[in-house]
Scaffold this active site. Structure first.
Site, PDB file in Angstrom:
ATOM      1  N   CYS A  39       0.869  -1.172   0.000  1.00 18.33           N
ATOM      2  CA  CYS A  39       0.000   0.000   0.000  1.00 18.33           C
ATOM      3  C   CYS A  39       0.901   1.215   0.000  1.00 18.33           C
ATOM      4  CB  CYS A  39      -0.915  -0.011   1.218  1.00 18.33           C
ATOM      5  SG  CYS A  39      -2.065   1.374   1.275  1.00 18.33           S
ATOM      6  N   GLU A  91      -2.995   0.917  -6.647  1.00 15.91           N
ATOM      7  CA  GLU A  91      -1.967  -0.062  -6.944  1.00 15.91           C
ATOM      8  C   GLU A  91      -1.688  -0.012  -8.442  1.00 15.91           C
ATOM      9  OE1 GLU A  91       0.863  -1.489  -6.268  1.00 15.91           O
ATOM     10  OE2 GLU A  91      -0.126  -2.092  -4.395  1.00 15.91           O
TER      11      GLU A  91
END
Length: 221
Positions: free
Chosen positions: A2, A105
């Site tokens: 993350c 992402e």
């Protein structure tokens, strides 16, 4: 992993959802491009009350002599967190929830092009990401710092990346925050396959200087 997030909820909404008293120094919202080293929204508990408070995203071990004295620790792997000297005390004693509306992402093409995806809860609720935190001081400089706990990706996320943040369900918040005794290690697992949704977003978000709500708008992939 993350490495970038978005937060769109007003402070009072976050405080209500997490039953936490809001601090008076919380970062501005909305922020559609939350990057490491900035202040982010977290929830902690002392067992009697919860606080919604800012922390620097980037965990600083106590032995760092400066904020740039070692690797930028924005994530902590669930599989090794209890063994790593930087994290093992924090995961036992200082767990927090990192609040986000979604996170980004990237997939990478053969030519090196990075294609961003926006990942969020399918039910529209905010993400409650498992985190750990630590206070760090050197001289007159001090920070309250945190990292997001990550684990192996579930099936939908594996289409984009092999890691994902640990996502806590509402019924798990008391255990993670230390309000419901010990045993929080069982929560460090991937979310169910039906929890998240994702779509492609514009490559403008590849820049950490990009801003605006259009960063989380879907595009044709």
């Amino acid at each position: 992993m993350c490495g970038r997030m978005a937060i769109t909820l007003p402070h009072d909404a976050m405080a209500q959802i997490f039953d936490a008293a809001p601090g008076n120094d919380l970062p501005d919202v909305p922020n559609f491009n939350v990057c490491p080293t900035v202040q982010i929204h977290t929830v902690t508990s002392d067992g009697a009350a919860r606080r919604l408070r800012p922390m620097r995203w980037g965990f600083l071990p106590h032995w760092y002599k400066a904020t740039n004295d070692g690797p930028l620790l924005i994530n902590a792997r669930a599989e090794t967190i209890a063994e790593k000297p930087a994290f093992r005390a924090a995961v036992r004693e200082r767990r927090c929830i990192v609040v986000a509306s979604g996170f980004y992402e990237w997939t990478r093409l053969d030519d090196g092009t990075r294609l961003p995806w926006y990942i969020f809860r399918r039910d529209g609720a905010p993400l409650a990401l498992a985190g750990i935190w630590q206070e760090w001081e050197r001289g007159e400089e001090g920070h309250v710092t945190c990292a997001v706990v990550t684990t192996a990706a579930n099936a939908p996320m594996r289409e984009v990346h092999h890691r994902m943040p640990v996502i806590l369900e509402r019924q798990d918040w008391p255990l993670w925050l230390g309000e419901a005794g010990k045993g929080a290690a069982v929560l460090m697992r991937a979310a169910r396959d039906d929890v998240l949704d994702l779509y492609r977003v514009d490559r403008r978000v590849n820049s950490n200087r990009a801003t605006g709500p259009e960063l989380i708008e879907p595009i044709d992939s």
